[in-house]
Design an enzyme around this catalytic site. Sequence first.
Site, PDB file in Angstrom:
ATOM      1  N   CYS A 118      30.765  19.446  31.651  1.00 47.68           N
ATOM      2  CA  CYS A 118      29.548  20.161  31.230  1.00 47.68           C
ATOM      3  C   CYS A 118      28.331  19.233  31.137  1.00 47.68           C
ATOM      4  CB  CYS A 118      29.791  20.846  29.896  1.00 47.68           C
ATOM      5  SG  CYS A 118      31.260  21.865  29.937  1.00 47.68           S
ATOM      6  N   HIS A 261      23.456  22.910  26.838  1.00 45.48           N
ATOM      7  CA  HIS A 261      24.580  23.440  27.611  1.00 45.48           C
ATOM      8  C   HIS A 261      25.022  24.753  26.962  1.00 45.48           C
ATOM      9  CE1 HIS A 261      28.318  24.041  29.507  1.00 45.48           C
ATOM     10  NE2 HIS A 261      29.057  23.650  28.486  1.00 45.48           N
ATOM     11  N   ASN A 291      29.869  30.363  30.183  1.00 44.75           N
ATOM     12  CA  ASN A 291      29.838  28.911  30.369  1.00 44.75           C
ATOM     13  C   ASN A 291      30.140  28.589  31.837  1.00 44.75           C
ATOM     14  OD1 ASN A 291      30.355  26.169  30.423  1.00 44.75           O
ATOM     15  ND2 ASN A 291      31.680  26.158  28.626  1.00 44.75           N
TER      16      ASN A 291
END
Length: 334
Positions: A118, A261, A291
């Site tokens: 990420c 994020h 995500n």
Amino acid sequence: MILNRLRRVVISGTGSHLPEKRITNRDLEGMVDTADEWIRQRTGIIERRLAAPEQATSDLALEAARRAVADADLAPADIDQLIVATVTPDHAFPSTACLVQHRLGCRQVPAFDLSAACSGFIYGLAVARTAIAAGTARHILVIGAETLTRFTDYGDRGTCILFGDGAGAAVLSRAEEADDDSGIIDTHLAADGSGAELMILPGGGSRLPPSPEMLAKRQNYIKLEGRAVYKNAISKIVMLVNESLERCRLNREDINLIIPHQMNARIIESAAKHLDIPLEKIFINLDRYGNTSAATIPIALDEARRENRLHKGDLVVLVAFGGGMTWASALLRW
Ligand code: UT7
């Protein structure tokens, strides 16, 4: 001083691409023992995108890249280097970046993948900034692209609610105007492999090559210690923002927008509360995409621009925490 001779680096273009098909919370209710309300309350996610069967990571990356290059008013031949941040490459090798370099029509310039989960896009930003600042490249394309749904276990309610597919890209360029202070001001990258097991795709690599046993144990899917990640993420995001401000001698009131994020709305809200920064200054789009690992920040950056949330002179913070464990931040003057 040598630093004064280094070139200032700006983001000259952005682009993103999301596949059309959506997986809603209602769709997931039909697959695992979960509920729309639970997912909304615990994560903030309402739907995610799913790549078509014939689409791989490079296909999403290519489209985002085309848009970013056009947005920068450049041609593919102007790009001096390509970095694709991804943990879901088309193949172990060749790199996804090589596939994009060829299909985009770039010259025979360096192209490589970067694996930092990420945090990958910010890692890419930092690497590209260093190359441009040192004078070895003028325009670098940094892409974050993932097809996480290919590695998501739709029998595991703890993980299948979280992930989606998508790609975002940015062109980093050597700044031209001498009297302007826009550009990347600060980056910070870190990793701690002692937490490797917290977020892991155990099978398919050299440790556990594909085998009937590996597939029977469902080790070809992402495993996640959600609670542990959750707690770590909040403290790391708070630390990253505070330390970056401190290094640059700025205050939290100076920040115009934070693009974190997109992993869980509760994580983002809790970090904002600890930082004492109002939610209006935090960009959130995970309700629509979930995500997408390395792709969340460049997708959000592109949307923030198109929604007119970024203005010349704004102070912008990018911040991420993810698998590795890795964490990273970037402070930009827009
Ligand atoms: O980018 C890095 C990747 N990592 C992440 O994005 C993960 C970050 N972590 C999270 O987002 C959260 O930890 C989750 C959303 C994964 C889980 O939320 P939580 O509030 O931490 O829940 P929990 O794991 O503590 O589980 C609470 C309960 C459990 O039931 P019991 O043991 O209390 O009876 C779970 O079995 O919720 C249950 N549960 C669910 N219930 C309905 C877990 N997943 C679900 C679900 N639907 N999808």
